[in-house]
Design a protein around this motif. Structure first.
Motif, PDB file in Angstrom:
ATOM      1  N   SER A   1       0.808  -1.220   0.000  1.00 60.34           N
ATOM      2  CA  SER A   1       0.000   0.000   0.000  1.00 60.34           C
ATOM      3  C   SER A   1       0.840   1.268   0.000  1.00 60.34           C
ATOM      4  O   SER A   1       0.289   2.383   0.047  1.00 60.34           O
ATOM      5  N   CYS A   2       2.156   1.123  -0.050  1.00 65.45           N
ATOM      6  CA  CYS A   2       3.037   2.289  -0.046  1.00 65.45           C
ATOM      7  C   CYS A   2       2.749   3.156  -1.273  1.00 65.45           C
ATOM      8  O   CYS A   2       2.541   2.650  -2.382  1.00 65.45           O
ATOM      9  N   HIS A   3       2.725   4.472  -1.105  1.00 66.94           N
ATOM     10  CA  HIS A   3       2.410   5.355  -2.224  1.00 66.94           C
ATOM     11  C   HIS A   3       3.563   5.503  -3.195  1.00 66.94           C
ATOM     12  O   HIS A   3       3.388   6.017  -4.306  1.00 66.94           O
TER      13      HIS A   3
END
Length: 320
Positions: free
Chosen positions: A57-59
């Motif tokens: 889920s890291c941007h």
């Protein structure tokens, strides 16, 4: 020693998830990977792998891409403990960043081939298939189905091209009497290992008939994609033509078509002839004459010589 590795890995994974600096996140993730690859994962995987999964889920796209690479390395070295990581591949297959999605398809294909080999070898050598391997194979089936959808629906060219290569891999792996071993494609580096003939005596998990049906499905998806070239970017059409006809640059062409059973090969060749004829005519309608001539060359060089009925599906350059 295990306690020390645990503390180091936890600290690094926390930095990878929470630090604001991209360089620190990447460095921490890579260091954590090195620790995990050297550790006893039977003691650490259940506690540490959820922190890896969080990174999906890291941007930052580069972090997600690196995560996929980490998942691949760990899965290939310690497959028994990698079940939790498989959801990362499925999630990132449809990542909005095409570089990440492509990496997920490449990594997943490598793992798919490795799991397939492990299933065949484990039963051949020990007469059993362990439960953890069955469960990972169930993840691989989900991966396969998801990649098929990418081939049919993805808007981004890069992931779609690799999904088409995965379809090719399925045909080469699952068609009987194939001679593809040793001629792995770009994404199927382990495909040369498995041969469906290994399942002739039966297998508790792998059904050879179902796998051959899957190969036929893959082949017809490739052919059907060719019937709507106006919906496909040129590079995808070329990739499908290469998969179906020309093969790789190492000279082992026609593998997909010739791997089909003799009883259906002529039907497939006729089907492909009609599909290419339609493509050529559509290219002409768009005044893409060089594309049309290239397709015509493929027809006469690679396909038509294989077709037994020389009169019913013949193409003439004047007509094109």
């Amino acid at each position: 020693m295990a306690a020390s590795q645990r503390e180091q890995a936890l600290s690094l994974l926390a930095a990878a998830n929470n630090h604001g600096d991209l360089a620190v996140k990447l460095s921490s993730l890579k260091q954590a990977k090195d620790i995990l690859l050297s550790a006893d994962l039977s003691l650490l995987s259940d506690e540490l792998f959820p922190y890896l999964v969080e990174l999906q889920s890291c941007h930052e796209a580069l972090v997600r891409k690196t995560l996929v690479e980490v998942v691949e390395e760990i899965s290939l070295k310690a497959m028994e403990y990698s079940q939790l990581l498989m959801q990362v591949l499925l999630t990132l297959l449809t990542d909005p960043d095409s570089v990440v999605a492509r990496q997920a398809i490449v990594a997943g294909t490598h793992i798919f081939c490795e799991v397939l080999d492990a299933l065949a070898f484990q039963f051949h050598r020990h007469g059993i298939v362990e439960r953890w391997l069955e469960e990972i194979w169930s993840w691989m089936i989900r991966f396969k189905d998801s990649v098929f959808q990418v081939a049919l629906e993805a808007r981004s060219v890069g992931p779609r091209l690799l999904a088409i290569k995965f379809l090719e891999t399925c045909v080469l792996l699952f068609m009987p009497d194939n001679d593809s071993r040793g001629h792995a494609t770009e994404v199927a580096r382990s495909a040369q290992m498995f041969n469906i003939s290994w399942l002739s005596g039966g297998h508790p998990v792998l059904d050879s008939i179902a796998l051959q049906s899957e190969a036929n499905r893959s082949l017809f998806i490739l052919f059907d994609l060719l019937r709507s070239p106006s919906l496909l970017p040129g590079s995808i059409t070329i990739s499908i033509i290469n998969s179906n006809v020309q093969g790789q640059s190492d000279g082992h062409g026609m593998e997909l078509l010739m791997s089909a059973p003799a009883s259906s090969r002529q039907f497939l060749i006729a089907y492909l002839l009609r599909g290419f004829g339609s493509i050529a005519m559509q290219f002409i309608s768009f005044k893409l004459f060089s594309h049309s001539f290239a397709v015509y060359t493929y027809i006469h060089t690679y396909i038509q010589p294989l077709y037994c009925d020389k009169t019913s599906c013949k193409f003439n350059l004047i007509n094109l």
